[in-house]
Motif scaffolding. Structure first.
Motif, PDB file in Angstrom:
ATOM      1  N   VAL A   1      -5.047  11.395  -7.739  1.00 29.15           N
ATOM      2  CA  VAL A   1      -6.156  10.709  -7.080  1.00 29.15           C
ATOM      3  C   VAL A   1      -5.852   9.216  -6.960  1.00 29.15           C
ATOM      4  CG1 VAL A   1      -8.604  10.079  -7.293  1.00 29.15           C
ATOM      5  CG2 VAL A   1      -7.872  12.412  -7.768  1.00 29.15           C
ATOM      6  N   GLY A   2      -5.010   8.723  -7.867  1.00 31.04           N
ATOM      7  CA  GLY A   2      -4.620   7.321  -7.806  1.00 31.04           C
ATOM      8  C   GLY A   2      -3.967   6.929  -6.498  1.00 31.04           C
ATOM      9  N   VAL A   3      -3.442   7.900  -5.723  1.00 30.25           N
ATOM     10  CA  VAL A   3      -2.901   7.608  -4.394  1.00 30.25           C
ATOM     11  C   VAL A   3      -3.963   6.909  -3.547  1.00 30.25           C
ATOM     12  CG1 VAL A   3      -2.093   8.636  -2.242  1.00 30.25           C
ATOM     13  CG2 VAL A   3      -1.243   9.498  -4.426  1.00 30.25           C
ATOM     14  N   LEU A   4      -5.181   7.422  -3.611  1.00 30.86           N
ATOM     15  CA  LEU A   4      -6.265   6.811  -2.834  1.00 30.86           C
ATOM     16  C   LEU A   4      -6.571   5.408  -3.343  1.00 30.86           C
ATOM     17  CD1 LEU A   4      -8.670   9.902  -2.638  1.00 30.86           C
ATOM     18  CD2 LEU A   4      -6.976   9.149  -0.952  1.00 30.86           C
ATOM     19  N   GLY A   5      -6.523   5.232  -4.662  1.00 30.45           N
ATOM     20  CA  GLY A   5      -6.768   3.910  -5.223  1.00 30.45           C
ATOM     21  C   GLY A   5      -5.717   2.906  -4.803  1.00 30.45           C
ATOM     22  N   GLN A   6      -4.451   3.325  -4.851  1.00 24.29           N
ATOM     23  CA  GLN A   6      -3.367   2.438  -4.436  1.00 24.29           C
ATOM     24  C   GLN A   6      -3.523   2.035  -2.975  1.00 24.29           C
ATOM     25  OE1 GLN A   6      -0.835   0.951  -5.805  1.00 24.29           O
ATOM     26  NE2 GLN A   6      -0.215   2.004  -7.668  1.00 24.29           N
TER      27      GLN A   6
ATOM     28  N   TYR B   1      -2.709  19.890 -16.123  1.00 26.96           N
ATOM     29  CA  TYR B   1      -3.004  19.897 -14.690  1.00 26.96           C
ATOM     30  C   TYR B   1      -4.169  18.948 -14.369  1.00 26.96           C
ATOM     31  CZ  TYR B   1       0.143  23.793 -15.000  1.00 26.96           C
ATOM     32  OH  TYR B   1       1.253  24.557 -15.261  1.00 26.96           O
ATOM     33  N   PHE B   2      -5.109  18.826 -15.298  1.00 29.17           N
ATOM     34  CA  PHE B   2      -6.165  17.820 -15.140  1.00 29.17           C
ATOM     35  C   PHE B   2      -5.547  16.424 -15.137  1.00 29.17           C
ATOM     36  CE2 PHE B   2      -9.035  14.698 -16.963  1.00 29.17           C
ATOM     37  CZ  PHE B   2     -10.211  14.891 -16.239  1.00 29.17           C
ATOM     38  N   TYR B   3      -4.638  16.187 -16.069  1.00 27.17           N
ATOM     39  CA  TYR B   3      -3.933  14.907 -16.169  1.00 27.17           C
ATOM     40  C   TYR B   3      -3.180  14.609 -14.879  1.00 27.17           C
ATOM     41  CZ  TYR B   3      -0.100  11.845 -17.855  1.00 27.17           C
ATOM     42  OH  TYR B   3       0.833  10.854 -18.020  1.00 27.17           O
ATOM     43  N   SER B   4      -2.461  15.599 -14.346  1.00 32.04           N
ATOM     44  CA  SER B   4      -1.723  15.403 -13.094  1.00 32.04           C
ATOM     45  C   SER B   4      -2.667  15.127 -11.938  1.00 32.04           C
ATOM     46  CB  SER B   4      -0.875  16.641 -12.779  1.00 32.04           C
ATOM     47  OG  SER B   4       0.084  16.872 -13.781  1.00 32.04           O
ATOM     48  N   GLY B   5      -3.774  15.863 -11.883  1.00 32.78           N
ATOM     49  CA  GLY B   5      -4.733  15.661 -10.797  1.00 32.78           C
ATOM     50  C   GLY B   5      -5.352  14.285 -10.835  1.00 32.78           C
ATOM     51  N   LEU B   6      -5.702  13.815 -12.034  1.00 28.44           N
ATOM     52  CA  LEU B   6      -6.255  12.469 -12.193  1.00 28.44           C
ATOM     53  C   LEU B   6      -5.283  11.427 -11.643  1.00 28.44           C
ATOM     54  CD1 LEU B   6      -7.929  11.033 -15.384  1.00 28.44           C
ATOM     55  CD2 LEU B   6      -5.976   9.857 -14.400  1.00 28.44           C
ATOM     56  N   LEU B   7      -4.003  11.598 -11.946  1.00 27.27           N
ATOM     57  CA  LEU B   7      -3.004  10.636 -11.488  1.00 27.27           C
ATOM     58  C   LEU B   7      -2.809  10.707  -9.979  1.00 27.27           C
ATOM     59  CD1 LEU B   7      -0.389  11.117 -14.342  1.00 27.27           C
ATOM     60  CD2 LEU B   7      -1.988   9.225 -14.069  1.00 27.27           C
TER      61      LEU B   7
ATOM     62  N   ALA C   1       0.831  -1.207   0.000  1.00 31.17           N
ATOM     63  CA  ALA C   1       0.000   0.000   0.000  1.00 31.17           C
ATOM     64  C   ALA C   1       0.866   1.259   0.000  1.00 31.17           C
ATOM     65  CB  ALA C   1      -0.936  -0.005   1.207  1.00 31.17           C
ATOM     66  N   TYR C   2       1.845   1.337   0.920  1.00 30.34           N
ATOM     67  CA  TYR C   2       2.708   2.514   0.973  1.00 30.34           C
ATOM     68  C   TYR C   2       3.570   2.635  -0.280  1.00 30.34           C
ATOM     69  CZ  TYR C   2       1.509   3.553   5.817  1.00 30.34           C
ATOM     70  OH  TYR C   2       0.843   3.911   6.954  1.00 30.34           O
ATOM     71  N   HIS C   3       4.011   1.509  -0.789  1.00 27.63           N
ATOM     72  CA  HIS C   3       4.780   1.485  -2.033  1.00 27.63           C
ATOM     73  C   HIS C   3       3.946   2.078  -3.161  1.00 27.63           C
ATOM     74  CE1 HIS C   3       6.129  -0.677  -5.757  1.00 27.63           C
ATOM     75  NE2 HIS C   3       7.323  -0.391  -5.266  1.00 27.63           N
ATOM     76  N   GLY C   4       2.691   1.675  -3.242  1.00 28.15           N
ATOM     77  CA  GLY C   4       1.807   2.202  -4.270  1.00 28.15           C
ATOM     78  C   GLY C   4       1.544   3.685  -4.101  1.00 28.15           C
TER      79      GLY C   4
ATOM     80  N   ILE D   1     -12.705   9.583 -10.452  1.00 26.00           N
ATOM     81  CA  ILE D   1     -13.112   8.175 -10.380  1.00 26.00           C
ATOM     82  C   ILE D   1     -12.196   7.310 -11.254  1.00 26.00           C
ATOM     83  CG2 ILE D   1     -14.973   6.538 -10.860  1.00 26.00           C
ATOM     84  CD1 ILE D   1     -16.936   8.846 -10.296  1.00 26.00           C
ATOM     85  N   LEU D   2     -11.893   7.796 -12.458  1.00 27.18           N
ATOM     86  CA  LEU D   2     -11.005   7.048 -13.346  1.00 27.18           C
ATOM     87  C   LEU D   2      -9.623   6.895 -12.725  1.00 27.18           C
ATOM     88  CD1 LEU D   2     -10.345   5.715 -16.065  1.00 27.18           C
ATOM     89  CD2 LEU D   2      -9.888   8.008 -16.986  1.00 27.18           C
ATOM     90  N   GLY D   3      -9.092   7.988 -12.145  1.00 26.50           N
ATOM     91  CA  GLY D   3      -7.780   7.901 -11.499  1.00 26.50           C
ATOM     92  C   GLY D   3      -7.770   6.888 -10.373  1.00 26.50           C
ATOM     93  N   PHE D   4      -8.857   6.837  -9.595  1.00 24.54           N
ATOM     94  CA  PHE D   4      -8.949   5.881  -8.495  1.00 24.54           C
ATOM     95  C   PHE D   4      -8.881   4.450  -9.019  1.00 24.54           C
ATOM     96  CE2 PHE D   4     -11.308   3.116  -5.642  1.00 24.54           C
ATOM     97  CZ  PHE D   4     -10.813   3.466  -4.391  1.00 24.54           C
ATOM     98  N   PHE D   5      -9.715   4.109 -10.005  1.00 17.84           N
ATOM     99  CA  PHE D   5      -9.786   2.718 -10.449  1.00 17.84           C
ATOM    100  C   PHE D   5      -8.622   2.306 -11.341  1.00 17.84           C
ATOM    101  CE2 PHE D   5     -14.202   3.038  -9.036  1.00 17.84           C
ATOM    102  CZ  PHE D   5     -14.326   1.828  -8.385  1.00 17.84           C
ATOM    103  N   LEU D   6      -7.951   3.272 -11.981  1.00 22.41           N
ATOM    104  CA  LEU D   6      -6.753   2.919 -12.744  1.00 22.41           C
ATOM    105  C   LEU D   6      -5.685   2.312 -11.850  1.00 22.41           C
ATOM    106  CD1 LEU D   6      -5.990   5.779 -15.315  1.00 22.41           C
ATOM    107  CD2 LEU D   6      -6.231   3.347 -15.806  1.00 22.41           C
ATOM    108  N   PHE D   7      -5.676   2.736 -10.564  1.00 16.94           N
ATOM    109  CA  PHE D   7      -4.595   2.320  -9.683  1.00 16.94           C
ATOM    110  C   PHE D   7      -5.031   1.397  -8.563  1.00 16.94           C
ATOM    111  CE2 PHE D   7      -3.134   6.145 -11.795  1.00 16.94           C
ATOM    112  CZ  PHE D   7      -1.893   5.732 -12.236  1.00 16.94           C
ATOM    113  N   VAL D   8      -6.325   1.291  -8.299  1.00 20.79           N
ATOM    114  CA  VAL D   8      -6.759   0.354  -7.264  1.00 20.79           C
ATOM    115  C   VAL D   8      -6.435  -1.075  -7.670  1.00 20.79           C
ATOM    116  CG1 VAL D   8      -9.117  -0.149  -8.073  1.00 20.79           C
ATOM    117  CG2 VAL D   8      -8.636  -0.049  -5.615  1.00 20.79           C
ATOM    118  N   ILE D   9      -6.327  -1.300  -8.964  1.00 16.91           N
ATOM    119  CA  ILE D   9      -6.098  -2.663  -9.464  1.00 16.91           C
ATOM    120  C   ILE D   9      -4.663  -3.136  -9.228  1.00 16.91           C
ATOM    121  CG2 ILE D   9      -5.394  -2.044 -11.828  1.00 16.91           C
ATOM    122  CD1 ILE D   9      -7.240  -4.300 -12.790  1.00 16.91           C
TER     123      ILE D   9
END
Length: 444
Positions: free
Chosen positions: A300-305, A292-298, A142-145, A352-360
């Motif tokens: 959000v992936g912190v939460l997904g990871q 900046y939208f692209y960076s923000g989306l990525l 989790a922390y690694h992600g 939402i997309l950023g979250f699920f891109l990285f939760v996997i």
């Protein structure tokens, strides 16, 4: 976490952040290269620079990032993680220095190949280190992600900010500095790389001390495939194709929307600050909102990871794969309708997309650990990232080709099909191994 766990987490978080800082900054450079270069001069012939051309250029670097993971996995089982992580960081720094010196797209390609080769050893080294050295493995993942996603988000953000004031070659060279500092730290890191490995576990494998010959490589590869890694390999390929297919040209896709029209920088700054920074009206310095939208989306992936890493300790990983891929399929279908619905829906959808891109990602990382013996964990993660970033790199070429010769609708329909395939592979693993009823998965 104990002291050894904390030492390992500190190193892998730093290194993982660096790897993805560079990886996800490249799509921002792609938008510049599409305007900067007209042709690729190959000596006997020249190629026009299009989305398809750049898709293959970026795929070359990203592909080696994945292909090199397999020999990297063999090396980590033989010489250990710390040394490889140090080499990775210094190599990435050198690659971005070369990128900053690039006079044409041929040298850009060479720099990306060097980056891919250097970065390729990280994931088998870092993930093997967590799985073998940490007692709290799920938390380590989790922390690694999280660190990876901080790099994924802040790397493009830093790149976008620097590009407002500097040309892209200077920015590339400046980005080399953090990896040099991280590499120096990695050479001094000390910990027990095998603290969490039961000496009696996996004792039937000849690779308990790593793969020492080609014959052992073949033998251990067969054992991994027989143990279930073949289907897991298909799962990670689907993840890689979707990931790269969505992200490689996302800034360029968004730049064509009225919502993301460039904004003159001088209009955003107080007169005194604009003068101090040398930003004058009509200077041509623009803020590109899509970056900046692209960076923000990525980010959000912190939460997904984090959510994915915690969930791997609480539910069968196979069903986690099914759910995450299913969500990605739905999001791919909805992408274009939401893009046309306005800024507010797009911002929510991007999160939402950023979250699920990285939760996997923690799910497939933990799945590999469940299906492979500790002695060949480095080799196992080598195969994993051969699939995710090697074969998966074709997602960038696929996206560029579809966008050049077809439509965005065709691209996102294709991506939805890839996600559905990933969900079906996860469902197969769940049914085969009785994940829903807690059946024990073989660990060889």
């Amino acid at each position: 976490m104990n002291r050894n766990d904390r030492s390992i987490v500190a190193l892998v978080m730093l290194a993982h952040g660096m790897v993805h800082t560079y990886e996800l900054s490249l799509p921002i450079f792609v938008t510049i290269w599409l305007m900067e270069f007209d042709v690729v001069n190959l000596g006997l012939t020249q190629l026009d620079v299009t989305a398809a051309t750049l898709g293959w250029v970026v795929t070359a670097g990203y592909g080696l990032f994945g292909i090199g993971a397999l020999p990297g996995g063999v090396l980590v089982d033989r010489i250990g993680s710390r040394r490889l992580i140090s080499l990775c960081l210094f190599g990435m720094a050198g690659s971005f220095v070369l990128l900053g010196l690039s006079p044409n797209l041929v040298v850009v390609t060479l720099a990306l190949l060097c980056w891919g080769a250097a970065a390729s050893v990280y994931h088998p080294a870092g993930l093997a280190l967590i799985s073998k050295g940490m007692n709290e493995r799920g938390t380590g993942f989790a922390y690694h992600g999280i660190a990876g996603n901080v790099g994924i988000g802040l790397g493009p953000l830093l790149t976008a900010i620097l590009l407002v004031f500097l040309d892209w070659t200077t920015v590339a060279m400046l980005l080399a500095v953090p990896a040099l500092v991280a590499g120096a730290y990695a050479t001094r890191a000390k910990f027990d790389e095998s603290a969490a490995v039961d000496a009696g576990a996996g004792g039937s494998s000849k690779a308990d001390a790593g793969v020492g010959s080609f014959a052992e490589f073949v033998t251990e590869s067969k054992r991994l495939i027989a143990g279930g890694l073949a289907v897991v390999f298909l799962v990670v390929i689907c993840s890689g194709l979707f990931y790269r297919g969505v992200l490689t040209f996302l800034p360029d896709l968004l730049s064509g929307l009225d919502t993301f029209d460039p904004i003159p920088l001088a209009s955003l700054l107080p007169a005194g600050l604009a003068d101090a920074l040398g930003v004058e009206a009509g200077s041509g310095r623009m803020l590109k909102p899509e970056r900046y939208f692209y960076s923000g989306l990525l980010m959000v992936g912190v939460l997904g990871q984090y959510a994915g890493g915690k969930l791997t300790d609480r539910l069968p990983v196979e069903w986690g794969l099914v759910g995450a891929f299913g969500a990605l399929a739905v999001l791919a279908v909805l992408f274009l309708p939401v893009v046309n619905a306005g800024l507010a829906p797009l911002l929510v959808f991007g999160a939402i997309l950023g979250f699920f891109l990285f939760v996997i990602q923690p799910f497939y990382q933990a799945t590999v650990a469940e299906y492979t013996p500790a002695g060949t964990r480095g080799l196992s993660y080598g195969y994993t990232y051969l699939g995710v970033f090697g074969v998966g790199a074709l997602g960038g070429a696929l996206a560029g080709t579809i966008l050049t010769y077809a439509t965005p609708t065709a691209l996102f329909t294709t991506l939805a099909g890839i996600a559905v395939a990933g969900a079906l592979f996860g469902f197969y693993l769940a049914r085969k191994n009785g994940a829903a009823t807690g059946s024990e998965v073989t660990s060889d």
